[in-house]
Write a protein that holds these residues in place. Structure first.
Motif, PDB file in Angstrom:
ATOM      1  N   ASN A 121       0.828  -1.211   0.000  1.00  0.00           N
ATOM      2  CA  ASN A 121       0.000   0.000   0.000  1.00  0.00           C
ATOM      3  C   ASN A 121       0.863   1.263   0.000  1.00  0.00           C
ATOM      4  O   ASN A 121       0.536   2.250  -0.654  1.00  0.00           O
TER       5      ASN A 121
ATOM      6  N   HIS B 102      -3.402   4.445  -6.006  1.00  0.00           N
ATOM      7  CA  HIS B 102      -4.620   4.730  -5.244  1.00  0.00           C
ATOM      8  C   HIS B 102      -4.639   6.131  -4.645  1.00  0.00           C
ATOM      9  O   HIS B 102      -5.643   6.542  -4.075  1.00  0.00           O
TER      10      HIS B 102
ATOM     11  N   HIS C 128      -6.882   9.412  -1.330  1.00  0.00           N
ATOM     12  CA  HIS C 128      -6.312  10.515  -0.529  1.00  0.00           C
ATOM     13  C   HIS C 128      -6.380  11.855  -1.281  1.00  0.00           C
ATOM     14  O   HIS C 128      -5.376  12.566  -1.356  1.00  0.00           O
TER      15      HIS C 128
ATOM     16  N   ASP D 274      -6.482   4.435   4.514  1.00  0.00           N
ATOM     17  CA  ASP D 274      -6.044   3.172   3.894  1.00  0.00           C
ATOM     18  C   ASP D 274      -6.690   1.956   4.544  1.00  0.00           C
ATOM     19  O   ASP D 274      -6.945   0.956   3.880  1.00  0.00           O
TER      20      ASP D 274
HETATM   21 FE   LIG Z   1      -2.802   5.121   1.007  1.00  0.00          FE
END
Ligand SMILES: [Fe+2]
Ligand code: FES
Length: 397
Positions: A219, A225, A230, A355
Motif C-alpha cells: 500500500n 490509489h 487521498h 487506507d
Molecule cells: Fe494510502
C-alpha cells in the motif's frame, strides 16, 4: 513440504491461483512476468500460516530490523521490550552508555525478566530471582554454588546483534549476519545525506491492522490509489507516469520529487535542517520516499522525516509504528514546536485510517473462494518491484 490447502480448483488455471496441494510458492508464475503482463499474487500469500512461518525464517530472522530510536533509550538503565514476530527481546542502555539487545528469556528456565519499558538498575527474574545487569549479564543466582560446570561469569541472557544507523537502533537475530553498515549501504546512499541522526522525535503513533504485513508495504508503494483514496490528504503528488525512482535490493527503492505539502507550512519558517546539502536546502518543496527491506518506509523532507515500521503479528494481523522526527535545532528555535507538528502527526494517522478499510477489506477477500488475483496496472510499478523481489527472496529465481 508445506502445501496450500483449501484452494478451490475452479480458481486455478493459470491466473496466479494455486491448485490444492500445491507447494507453498505455487501459482506465483504470472506475478513474475514483466509489469505489462503481470497479475497480482495468489490469496494464500497473504494468509497462509505456513508461509508466515517461512517468512519469519527467511526474512525477519535474517535482516537487520529497526526497533527504536536511540533517543528512546537515552539514559543508562533505560530499556524497551519487544516481540519481533514472536521473539521476545530487550533493548537497553547499560551504565557504560552502550546499547545492548538480548532475548527476554531468563537463562534459568526462560521466564521474561523485563516487561514494557522503563528504567532499571537491574532485572530480577520473577520466578527464582536470578538477577541480570543492563547488558544482560548474570549478577546473581541463588543456590547455584555447587552446581557442577555452572559458570556465573559467562552466564547471561542470550545476546542479539545490535547496531545503530542515523539514530535508528537495529537488531539482528542471525549471529552470522553481515554488519549493519553493509545492510543499509544502498539505502544510506540515497537517504544518508539527510543525517537523520540529528533529527529528533516529536511523536510516535501506533495502530494495529487486521491484515498481512505485505499488504501494508504494498500500500505504501501503491501510487495508483493516491488520487482515489487521498484526494485531500496527499495533494499535489506526482502521477505514477512521472515518478522517477531507483530500484534497490529486496524490493527497496528511492524516489525524489518536488511538491507542496501544506501541512509543513508551520515548520518552513524554522528553515531546512542546517546540515542538509545546499542543493536540498535550495528546494523548499523537496521530498523523497524510500523503502528498506523488510518493513522500513521513509518519507523525507527538509523539515521533517517520517518513518513507518510494519511489524507482523500473524498472517492476518500487523502492527504499525509511525515516527515523526524534526531537525534537532527546532527544539531550541520553537517553544511552540509541538503545536507546529500537531497537524503533521494527525495527518499521518488520517492517511493510514483512509487506507485501513481498503487493506482490511482486501485481507478478508484473499481467503475466500471468490477471490481471484487481477492484473497489475502500470501505475503499480513499485508494487510489481516489491512483490517480485519478495518472491525471488522466498522462492528463488
Ligand atoms: Fe494510502
Ligand atoms: S526462570 Fe528465571 S530464575 Fe528461574
Amino acid at each position: 513440504m508445506a502445501t496450500v490447502e483449501n484452494i478451490d480448483p475452479r480458481k486455478s488455471g493459470g491466473r496466479g491461483r494455486a491448485a490444492p496441494g500445491t507447494p507453498i510458492g505455487g501459482g506465483i508464475e504470472k506475478s513474475r512476468l514483466p509489469l505489462a503482463e503481470a497479475w497480482h499474487l495468489p490469496g494464500y500469500i497473504y494468509e497462509s500460516p505456513e508461509l508466515f512461518a517461512l517468512e519469519k525464517d527467511k526474512i525477519y530472522m535474517k535482516d537487520w530490523l529497526a526497533v527504536a530510536r536511540a533517543e528512546e533509550i537515552a539514559a543508562p538503565g533505560d530499556f524497551m521490550t519487544f516481540e519481533i514476530v514472536g521473539e521476545p527481546i530487550v533493548v537497553s542502555r547499560h551504565k557504560d552508555g552502550q546499547l545492548y539487545a538480548y532475548y527476554n528469556s531468563c537463562a534459568h528456565r526462560g521466564v521474561a525478566v523485563a516487561a514494557g519499558r522503563g528504567n532499571a538498575a537491574k532485572f530480577t527474574c520473577p520466578y527464582h530471582a536470578w538477577t541480570y545487569d543492563l547488558s544482560g549479564k548474570l549478577l546473581g543466582a541463588g543456590f547455584m554454588d555447587n552446581v557442577e560446570g555452572f559458570d556465573p561469569e559467562t552466564c547471561r541472557l542470550r545476546p542479539v546483534k545490535l547496531d545503530v544507523w542515523e539514530g535508528w537502533v537495529f537488531v539482528n537475530f542471525d549471529e552470522r549476519a553481515a554488519p549493519l553498515a553493509e545492510f543499509v549501504a544502498e539505502f544510506a546512499g540515497a537517504f544518508g545525506r539527510f543525517g537523520q541522526g540529528r533529527f529528533k522525535l516529536t511523536g510516535k503513533m501506533e495502530s494495529t491492522f487486521d491484515c498481512n504485513w505485505k499488504l501494508i508495504n504494498e500500500n505504501f508503494v501503491d501510487l495508483y490509489h493516491f488520487q482515489t483514496l487521498h484526494p485531500t490528504t496527499l495533494v499535489n503528488w506526482p502521477k505514477p507516469g512521472s515518478y522517477p525512482w531507483t530500484p534497490m535490493r529486496h524490493g527497496g527503492y528511492a524516489t525524489f520529487y518536488e511538491n507542496n505539502m501544506p501541512v509543513l507550512d508551520s515548520l518552513r519558517p524554522l528553515g531546512p535542517a542546517p546540515w542538509l546539502p545546499d542543493e536540498i536546502k535550495a528546494k523548499p518543496m523537496f521530498g523523497g520516499a524510500g523503502f528498506l527491506t523488510p518493513n522500513f518506509t521513509t518519507f523525507v523532507r527538509p523539515y521533517s522525516i517520517a518513518q513507518i515500521i510494519v511489524w507482523p503479528l500473524g498472517p492476518n494481523r500487523t502492527h504499525l509504528c509511525q515516527y515523526i522526527t524534526v531537525p534537532e535545532n527546532y527544539f531550541d528555535l520553537a517553544p511552540d514546536l509541538m503545536d507546529r507538528v500537531k497537524e503533521l502527526h494527525e495527518l499521518m494517522t488520517i492517511i493510514t485510517e483512509e487506507d485501513r478499510p481498503m487493506i482490511e477489506s482486501l485481507q478478508k477477500r484473499v481467503g475466500t473462494r471468490g477471490f481471484k488475483p487481477g492484473r497489475l496496472s502500470t501505475g503499480e510499478f513499485l508494487v510489481h518491484h516489491y512483490i517480485n523481489d519478495y518472491l525471488e527472496r522466498m522462492f528463488g529465481a
